[in-house]
Write a protein that holds these residues in place. Sequence first.
Motif, PDB file in Angstrom:
ATOM      1  N   SER A 119       0.466   8.256  -1.350  1.00  0.00           N
ATOM      2  CA  SER A 119       0.654   8.863  -2.667  1.00  0.00           C
ATOM      3  C   SER A 119       1.006  10.336  -2.488  1.00  0.00           C
ATOM      4  N   GLU A 124      -5.423  10.812  -5.297  1.00  0.00           N
ATOM      5  CA  GLU A 124      -5.169   9.371  -5.247  1.00  0.00           C
ATOM      6  C   GLU A 124      -5.074   8.869  -3.800  1.00  0.00           C
ATOM      7  N   ARG A 159       1.417  -2.186  -6.405  1.00  0.00           N
ATOM      8  CA  ARG A 159       1.935  -2.072  -7.772  1.00  0.00           C
ATOM      9  C   ARG A 159       1.526  -0.739  -8.400  1.00  0.00           C
ATOM     10  N   HIS A 160       0.342  -0.230  -8.032  1.00  0.00           N
ATOM     11  CA  HIS A 160      -0.165   0.974  -8.690  1.00  0.00           C
ATOM     12  C   HIS A 160       0.465   2.269  -8.169  1.00  0.00           C
ATOM     13  N   ASN A 161       1.169   2.224  -7.031  1.00  0.00           N
ATOM     14  CA  ASN A 161       1.787   3.473  -6.557  1.00  0.00           C
ATOM     15  C   ASN A 161       3.308   3.393  -6.462  1.00  0.00           C
ATOM     16  N   GLY A 194      -4.615  -6.229  -4.581  1.00  0.00           N
ATOM     17  CA  GLY A 194      -4.157  -6.183  -5.968  1.00  0.00           C
ATOM     18  C   GLY A 194      -3.065  -7.191  -6.251  1.00  0.00           C
TER      19      GLY A 194
END
Length: 337
Positions: A119, A124, A159-161, A194
């Motif tokens: 990130s 994060e 998916r979140h980054n 995830g």
Amino acid sequence: MVFTFCYLMRIRSKPVLCNYYVTYRCNAKCSFCDIWERPSPYITLDDVAQNLRDLKRLGVEVIDFTGGEPLLHRQIDQMLGMAHDMGFITTLTTNGMLYPKLAERLKGKVDMLHFSLDSPDREEHDTGRGVACYDFVMESIKVARALGERPDILFTVFRHNLHQLEELYQNIILPNKLLLILNPAFAYNEVETGEQLTEEELTFLSNFGKRKYVYLNDGFVELRRDGGNHIDKPVCKAASTTLVISPENELVLPCYHLGTKSFPIQGKLYELYQSTEVEALKRLEGRLPACEGCTINCYMQPSFAVELNKYFWKALPSTLKYNYLKGTWKRLLPFNN
């Protein structure tokens, strides 16, 4: 019939890579990895010297000194130097925490030096790694470049980054003229990563991988679209392309993540790898129940390189791009060995 035969033809029978685990110990606690939870010794220099000689006889070309955190091993520079001098392409991935103080000792010994960074946001990244290491990565980049080294940034994609790729590319990769390696996350054992990337997200990732200074093996994307490895028609060639050596000096088959059997090496890696028992396990590569749906990148990358199939052709452009930009192809020339 002729086309079908050629399409599936094996083009290399010798192993390509050795994943050499110098220790399972780690100074980070990444949420997407469980290796740091395992007790572990450190490999010995004598064992490494003997095993490198046997790996050379077996035809291995790339040695990935890994862990855990490989820089925790106090003799890691000697091991890298030994492998490099023997003509192997050497690679090492680190969280950066120890690199600044070891950089001088490592200079010129690592062909593919990767700093893990997930990130562009300090908080994060540090949360995902379970330890404050973002600033160490930034310092490592400066130190490495001052020494004339050419490090890469290894970005594990979730998916979140995914949406942070642009910021990282613009603010870290381009200003420092680094290579960005996109490493789609994979699940294994009880480790969860995830939700899987959607088709739209895979397309975005594939397109991003075509940018300057970005490497993405498009075979990884294709494999995910196909639902991973399938045991009735396996893509994975882990056991025949990659040797996995543990900190206990054991040969692990078929791979570290799904390894079902370990063989003490006892100074006889060359003979062991060609033994009847190991050959039998090689024939099960990609066919074990746990292999169904597998997308573990570190074993798929060499698998894509040894058989003429659609994954070979998907992987080829990015592989050529990376080796050209890094200059590692020069290490494979006969006069460099």
